[in-house]
Design an enzyme around this catalytic site. Structure first.
Site, mmCIF file in Angstrom:
data_model
loop_
_atom_site.group_PDB
_atom_site.id
_atom_site.type_symbol
_atom_site.label_atom_id
_atom_site.label_comp_id
_atom_site.label_asym_id
_atom_site.label_seq_id
_atom_site.Cartn_x
_atom_site.Cartn_y
_atom_site.Cartn_z
ATOM 1 N N TYR A 102 66.548 -0.059 25.056
ATOM 2 C CA TYR A 102 65.941 1.268 25.169
ATOM 3 C C TYR A 102 65.932 1.763 26.609
ATOM 4 C CZ TYR A 102 63.287 5.176 23.308
ATOM 5 O OH TYR A 102 62.897 6.438 22.916
ATOM 6 N N TYR B 63 57.851 7.337 21.475
ATOM 7 C CA TYR B 63 58.290 6.118 20.781
ATOM 8 C C TYR B 63 57.486 4.940 21.306
ATOM 9 C CZ TYR B 63 61.288 2.463 18.864
ATOM 10 O OH TYR B 63 61.744 1.372 18.185
#
Length: 288
Positions: free
Chosen positions: A160, A150
Site C-alpha cells: 500500500y 482505508y
C-alpha cells in the site's frame, strides 16, 4: 427506489471517473435520493474517463477542477452554487493517487517528489477543499463533508506504500478541520474507511486481487461493495446523522476488528502444508 433522504440538498462529488468509481455510485444514489449536484475531476481525468456521460444521466454539469489548486476550487464552489441555486449541503472527496505505487517504488526507497504529489493529491487536497469552502462560506449549516479512507491508515499492508501515509493524514485533517467547522458552522466532517474495492485506483495496488480475497475471508460480513459504500455515504449526507462528526467510520464487514478468521486460517494452513512441486498436501493438519 429512493426515500428522498437528500430531497432539496445540493452537493459536489469529486472523483467520479467511470462506473467502477465509488464516487460515481455515490452520485447516482444522491440523485436517486432527491439531491441536485455537480461533478468534478481534473481536466486529464475528464478526458480519460466517462464523467460527462454521468452528468447527462443526472441532468447536471461537470466543472473541471484540480483539487490541489485553490483557484480551481474557488471557481468550482462559486459555479456550483450558481448552477445549483444555493449553498452546498454535502461534498464527497474520493481522490487518491500515488506515483510511487505506479512506479513500483519500494516504501524504503521512495522518490520524495513523488511522495509530495501523493500527499498533495490524496490528502492535502481535502484540507484545501475544506479551507476554500470555509473562506467562501460555501456550505450550509449542518452540511456534511466525507472523504474515503482505508484501514492502512492504522495498520500496515504490504504494497500500500505511501498511500498509507496519505490516508493517515486525510483522517487527521478530518478531525482537526471537523472541530473548527463544527464549532463555527455545524458542518460535519468524517472519513469512511472502506473495504478494498476494485476501482481504477485500487487496481493499481500490487497484489490487490489477493488483498480482496484476504479481506473477504477475514470479514464476518464479507467485503463492503462500492454500492454499499455509496449507501453509507448517503446516510452521512442526510439529516439522520446530524451529530456524527470527526469520525473515521469503518464500512468493511468487520475486518478492522478481526485478528484471524477461520476461513483465512484454513486458507493459510492449506498453503502452508502443500508441496509446491506436486500441488498436493504433504499431510493433514486440519484443525477441524
Amino acid at each position: 427506489m429512493g426515500n428522498n433522504l437528500l430531497k432539496g440538498k445540493r452537493g459536489i462529488i469529486f472523483g467520479a471517473l467511470n462506473p467502477d468509481s465509488i464516487a460515481w455510485k455515490v452520485a447516482e444514489r444522491a440523485y436517486e435520493e432527491g439531491a441536485t449536484l455537480t461533478l468534478t475531476n481534473t481536466p486529464v481525468a475528464l478526458r480519460m474517463g466517462e464523467t460527462k456521460a454521468l452528468a447527462e444521466k443526472l441532468n447536471t454539469k461537470v466543472i473541471g477542477a484540480d483539487a490541489t489548486n485553490v483557484d480551481d476550487l474557488k471557481k468550482l464552489f462559486t459555479e456550483s452554487i450558481e448552477f445549483l441555486g444555493g449553498k452546498i449541503d454535502f461534498v464527497l472527496h474520493s481522490i487518491g493517487m500515488s506515483p510511487n505505487v505506479r512506479k513500483e517504488r519500494h516504501y524504503s526507497d521512495l522518490d520524495y517528489n513523488y511522495l509530495d504529489k501523493t500527499l498533495d493529491v490524496s490528502a492535502i487536497s481535502f484540507h484545501k477543499i475544506l479551507q476554500t469552502a470555509r473562506k467562501l462560506d460555501a456550505i450550509n449549516e449542518w452540511g456534511s463533508v466525507v472523504a474515503l479512507s482505508y484501514v492502512a491508515a492504522q495498520r500496515t499492508f504490504f504494497g500500500y506504500n505511501d498511500m498509507a501515509d496519505a490516508k493517515s493524514l486525510l483522517e487527521s485533517i478530518a478531525r482537526s478541520f471537523g472541530y473548527i467547522y463544527g464549532r463555527e458552522k455545524r458542518v460535519r466532517v468524517n472519513t469512511i474507511s472502506q473495504s478494498p474495492t476494485m476501482t481504477t485506483a485500487g487496481s493499481g495496488v500490487k497484489g490487490f486481487d489477493r488483498l480482496l480475497d484476504f479481506a473477504e475471508r477475514m470479514s464476518p460480513l464479507g467485503n463492503a461493495s462500492g454500492d454499499e459504500c455509496a449507501d453509507y455515504c448517503i446516510t452521512l449526507f442526510s439529516d439522520l446523522t446530524r451529530k456524527v462528526t470527526m469520525q473515521n467510520l469503518f464500512n468493511d464487514g468487520g475486518f478492522s476488528n478481526m485478528g484471524m478468521s477461520l476461513r483465512a486460517l484454513q486458507q493459510y494452513e492449506k498453503g502452508l502444508y502443500t508441496d509446491e512441486s506436486t500441488g498436493k498436501r504433504s499431510k493433514d493438519h486440519s484443525w477441524d
